[in-house]
Motif scaffolding. Structure first.
Motif, PDB file in Angstrom:
ATOM      1  N   SER A 151      43.844 110.613 -13.762  1.00 23.81           N
ATOM      2  CA  SER A 151      43.400 109.809 -12.617  1.00 23.81           C
ATOM      3  C   SER A 151      42.648 110.661 -11.600  1.00 23.81           C
ATOM      4  N   SER A 152      43.117 111.895 -11.398  1.00 22.20           N
ATOM      5  CA  SER A 152      42.419 112.792 -10.467  1.00 22.20           C
ATOM      6  C   SER A 152      41.023 113.125 -10.975  1.00 22.20           C
ATOM      7  N   LEU A 153      40.919 113.357 -12.288  1.00 21.41           N
ATOM      8  CA  LEU A 153      39.609 113.652 -12.870  1.00 21.41           C
ATOM      9  C   LEU A 153      38.676 112.453 -12.755  1.00 21.41           C
ATOM     10  N   PHE A 154      39.203 111.262 -12.987  1.00 20.42           N
ATOM     11  CA  PHE A 154      38.380 110.056 -12.889  1.00 20.42           C
ATOM     12  C   PHE A 154      37.850 109.864 -11.470  1.00 20.42           C
ATOM     13  N   LEU A 155      38.729 110.030 -10.480  1.00 18.80           N
ATOM     14  CA  LEU A 155      38.294 109.882  -9.088  1.00 18.80           C
ATOM     15  C   LEU A 155      37.300 110.966  -8.700  1.00 18.80           C
ATOM     16  N   LEU A 156      37.513 112.175  -9.198  1.00 22.84           N
ATOM     17  CA  LEU A 156      36.600 113.268  -8.885  1.00 22.84           C
ATOM     18  C   LEU A 156      35.220 113.026  -9.484  1.00 22.84           C
ATOM     19  N   VAL A 157      35.200 112.539 -10.716  1.00 19.25           N
ATOM     20  CA  VAL A 157      33.924 112.247 -11.373  1.00 19.25           C
ATOM     21  C   VAL A 157      33.172 111.156 -10.619  1.00 19.25           C
ATOM     22  N   LYS A 158      33.876 110.099 -10.245  1.00 19.43           N
ATOM     23  CA  LYS A 158      33.236 109.018  -9.488  1.00 19.43           C
ATOM     24  C   LYS A 158      32.711 109.514  -8.145  1.00 19.43           C
ATOM     25  N   LEU A 159      33.483 110.385  -7.504  1.00 13.66           N
ATOM     26  CA  LEU A 159      33.071 110.911  -6.205  1.00 13.66           C
ATOM     27  C   LEU A 159      31.805 111.750  -6.329  1.00 13.66           C
ATOM     28  N   LEU A 160      31.771 112.624  -7.319  1.00  8.50           N
ATOM     29  CA  LEU A 160      30.595 113.473  -7.506  1.00  8.50           C
ATOM     30  C   LEU A 160      29.364 112.660  -7.885  1.00  8.50           C
ATOM     31  N   PHE A 172      25.941 121.324 -15.552  1.00  5.11           N
ATOM     32  CA  PHE A 172      26.837 121.694 -14.455  1.00  5.11           C
ATOM     33  C   PHE A 172      27.987 120.704 -14.330  1.00  5.11           C
ATOM     34  N   PHE A 173      27.660 119.425 -14.451  1.00  6.46           N
ATOM     35  CA  PHE A 173      28.686 118.394 -14.316  1.00  6.46           C
ATOM     36  C   PHE A 173      29.694 118.476 -15.461  1.00  6.46           C
ATOM     37  N   VAL A 174      29.193 118.710 -16.676  1.00 13.69           N
ATOM     38  CA  VAL A 174      30.089 118.825 -17.831  1.00 13.69           C
ATOM     39  C   VAL A 174      30.995 120.044 -17.690  1.00 13.69           C
ATOM     40  N   SER A 175      30.419 121.169 -17.259  1.00 12.20           N
ATOM     41  CA  SER A 175      31.213 122.386 -17.084  1.00 12.20           C
ATOM     42  C   SER A 175      32.257 122.210 -15.997  1.00 12.20           C
ATOM     43  N   PHE A 176      31.861 121.566 -14.908  1.00 10.77           N
ATOM     44  CA  PHE A 176      32.797 121.340 -13.811  1.00 10.77           C
ATOM     45  C   PHE A 176      33.931 120.406 -14.226  1.00 10.77           C
ATOM     46  N   SER A 177      33.621 119.448 -15.092  1.00  6.88           N
ATOM     47  CA  SER A 177      34.642 118.500 -15.540  1.00  6.88           C
ATOM     48  C   SER A 177      35.670 119.154 -16.457  1.00  6.88           C
ATOM     49  N   LEU A 178      35.316 120.293 -17.056  1.00  2.00           N
ATOM     50  CA  LEU A 178      36.253 120.979 -17.940  1.00  2.00           C
ATOM     51  C   LEU A 178      37.364 121.690 -17.174  1.00  2.00           C
ATOM     52  N   LEU A 179      37.125 121.984 -15.901  1.00  2.00           N
ATOM     53  CA  LEU A 179      38.119 122.712 -15.116  1.00  2.00           C
ATOM     54  C   LEU A 179      39.456 121.978 -15.029  1.00  2.00           C
TER      55      LEU A 179
END
Length: 337
Positions: A151-160, A172-179
């Motif tokens: 859920s945190s990842l989903f909200l973060l992706v939507k926010l970005l 960059f977005f794919v790499s950041f999402s791997l964190l």
């Protein structure tokens, strides 16, 4: 066994000593509980593959041995779901029975007590449901953690995406999402380390007033005992996980290499399943023993084992006729940290 700075090889050496001292006993437990699990882990993927084949004649030729109808693809998928659920229940029951009986045997073997097969099997009656409840609690906690990360990842992706305008396909977005995924893996590994003693605690301390045999208490107890031994617990987990992974993946790879619709009927396939099942059974046995030995080391370091050993000596003390009138001897147990 010295409890001063034990490492992986010290734990394995002590586990080997206990297993070797009661080799027939542990062989019987392994054949009853661990061998079926090892065999099913290796064979079940092959069964799944055959069930999902589009060639009805192939599926029928195999499933005729277990009296399963494969009239169409939908029926095969229903059969696969039922078979998967049955396998999960089978693996859970046999795993809990194996953990209960082997932990009980290693625990008593550590003290040099006689270990009997009937007593080990009888211990399952006392430990099965506490282990089951603890396993369910563990799964709930892990599921809650995974759901929180998801859920945190989903909200973060939507926010970005909405605020900063990042493109989903950008590197960059794919790499950041791997964190977050890396953080989740590290968190799960950390929980695996601090909860390494949970099953041993449930089996060994179920009669102790200081530790419940079910619920959340064993997790807190494990996190307390494992302090100072995190690196040892991590090395045990990685060692057995890597070895088991190599065996399982190599077996699956060889099974796929045989290929063909009749590959599962070949002697080579059967032989590699038998050999790998035996090695995997031995690996599971040493894993259960190693966790129990690690538990004893942790108790010794925290000063809990000395009193138990003193009580063990007192229980085994026999008053001889010529002891009358003599000054009683005081036996003290000294351990180093």
């Amino acid at each position: 066994m010295s409890t001063t700075n034990p490492n992986l090889w010290t734990i394995l050496s002590e586990s080997k000593r206990i297993i070797k001292a009661h080799s027939r006993h542990f062989l019987a437990l392994s054949v009853i509980f661990l061998l079926p699990i090892s065999f099913s882990v290796l064979v079940f993927p092959t069964l799944q593959q055959l069930l999902l084949l589009h060639d009805d004649t192939v599926a029928k030729s195999f499933l005729s041995h277990i009296h399963t109808s494969t009239s169409d693809q939908r029926r095969r998928r229903q059969t696969l779901i039922i078979l998967s659920i049955s396998y999960a229940v089978f693996a859970l029951v046999f795993s809990l029975c194996a953990v209960a009986s082997i932990t009980y045997s290693v625990f008593h073997g550590f003290y040099g007590r006689p270990v009997k097969l009937v007593s080990s099997l009888y211990s399952i009656l006392h430990s099965f449901f506490p282990l089951l409840i603890t396993t369910l609690v563990c799964q709930l906690l892990v599921s809650a953690l995974v759901a929180l990360f998801a859920s945190s990842l989903f909200l973060l992706v939507k926010l970005l995406h909405n605020i900063l305008g990042f493109d989903y396909s950008s590197p960059f977005f794919v790499s950041f999402s791997l964190l977050p995924f890396i953080g989740l893996l590290l968190s799960l590994l950390y929980l695996q380390v601090i909860w390494a003693l949970v099953s041993v605690i449930v089996v060994s301390e179920q009669q102790s007033p200081s530790c419940w045999a079910w619920g959340v208490r064993p997790f807190k107890r494990s996190a307390h005992l494992i302090k100072g031994f995190q690196s040892v617990a991590l090395s045990i987990y990685l060692y057995f996980a890597i070895c088991a992974g190599i065996l399982i993946l190599s077996s699956w790879g060889l099974a796929a290499a045989f290929g063909g619709t009749d590959g599962w009927k070949s002697w080579a396939f059967v032989l590699q399943i038998v050999v790998t099942s035996a090695l995997l059974t031995l690996l599971f046995l040493y894993l259960a023993a190693a966790n129990t030995v690690l538990y004893m080391c942790c108790k010794a370091t925290h000063g809990e084992l000395a009193m138990e050993i003193a009580e063990e000596f007192a229980r085994e003390y026999v008053r001889l006729p010529f002891d009358d009138g003599k000054v009683p001897h005081l036996v003290s147990v000294v351990y180093t940290t």
